[in-house]
Write a protein that holds these residues in place. Structure first.
Motif, PDB file in Angstrom:
ATOM      1  N   ILE A 140       0.062  43.137  24.234  1.00 59.50           N
ATOM      2  CA  ILE A 140      -1.255  43.287  23.603  1.00 59.50           C
ATOM      3  C   ILE A 140      -2.289  43.468  24.709  1.00 59.50           C
ATOM      4  CG2 ILE A 140      -3.012  42.125  22.204  1.00 59.50           C
ATOM      5  CD1 ILE A 140      -0.666  40.639  20.822  1.00 59.50           C
TER       6      ILE A 140
ATOM      7  N   ARG B  90      -7.264  39.041  19.233  1.00 60.89           N
ATOM      8  CA  ARG B  90      -6.163  39.925  18.868  1.00 60.89           C
ATOM      9  C   ARG B  90      -4.833  39.167  18.804  1.00 60.89           C
ATOM     10  NH1 ARG B  90      -6.587  45.472  21.151  1.00 60.89           N
ATOM     11  NH2 ARG B  90      -8.284  45.418  19.669  1.00 60.89           N
TER      12      ARG B  90
ATOM     13  N   GLN C  49      -4.803  37.194  15.619  1.00 64.13           N
ATOM     14  CA  GLN C  49      -4.583  38.083  14.480  1.00 64.13           C
ATOM     15  C   GLN C  49      -3.132  38.546  14.437  1.00 64.13           C
ATOM     16  OE1 GLN C  49      -6.753  38.710  12.020  1.00 64.13           O
ATOM     17  NE2 GLN C  49      -5.103  39.776  10.988  1.00 64.13           N
ATOM     18  N   ASP C  50      -2.603  38.910  15.580  1.00 65.60           N
ATOM     19  CA  ASP C  50      -1.220  39.363  15.657  1.00 65.60           C
ATOM     20  C   ASP C  50      -0.270  38.247  15.223  1.00 65.60           C
ATOM     21  OD1 ASP C  50       0.776  41.432  16.705  1.00 65.60           O
ATOM     22  OD2 ASP C  50       1.358  39.648  17.856  1.00 65.60           O
TER      23      ASP C  50
END
Length: 190
Positions: A95, A146, A149-150
């Motif tokens: 990411i 992120r 969220q991932d």
């Protein structure tokens, strides 16, 4: 007036962190180690100063006394461990944040500065001479959002139909803490 005093204080914290960065390696001990990642006292102080500045700007909260700052620093150390665990996880999952996303976040941040800072222009010229520190902070904030969220999206919803949520992130952090060697040295901040 209060806001200007607050900014001056936070700038002093940043300068102290930068000055510590110039110290000899033996005078700059590692205060946090998370797996292969490490953070020295000067790096931690710089990061703490930026976090305090960003918090003060977003909340408009009054700066705390010296004793409260010490308590905040210790609390921030624990928060920083969690951040480093999650950032390490983001790296392992591939990411990343693109320069375009970072530029957008930087522009949004500068435009969000209160009018009392000269519509942001004076603030940019004075306080953010080293744009890199703030950009690094913003990149980390974006990466942390992120990875959270991932993590929520990759959780399998059990047959009972429970939706992934905050507990799943807490479970991820707990799991990472159990799997990763973590070292902190609060005394090294003195």
């Amino acid at each position: 007036m209060f806001s200007r005093c607050l900014i001056i204080f936070v700038r002093m914290l940043l300068i102290a962190g930068i000055c510590l960065n110039l110290a000899v390696a033996s005078e700059d001990p590692v205060v946090i180690r998370v797996g292969d990642l490490k953070q020295t006292r000067s790096e931690f102080e710089q990061r703490f100063g930026v976090a305090m500045l960003m918090t003060a700007l977003s909340a408009g909260a009054p700066m705390k006394s010296g004793m409260q700052i010490r308590d905040l620093r210790e609390h921030y150390m624990e928060q920083r461990v969690t951040e480093l665990l999650l950032l390490q996880q983001a790296s392992e999952r591939g990411i990343h944040i693109s320069e375009v996303e970072l530029d957008r976040a930087w522009t949004d941040f500068r435009e969000s500065l209160p009018e009392e800072y000269g519509g942001g222009a004076a603030m940019r010229a004075q306080t953010f001479r080293d744009e890199g520190l703030i950009r690094d902070y913003l990149r980390e904030r974006l990466l942390l959002a992120r990875i959270r969220q991932d993590s929520l999206e990759t959780r399998v919803t059990p047959p009972g139909g429970r939706v992934a949520g905050v507990d799943d992130i807490s479970d991820l952090i707990t799991d990472l803490r159990h799997k990763t060697t973590v070292f902190t040295c609060v005394e090294c901040l003195e």
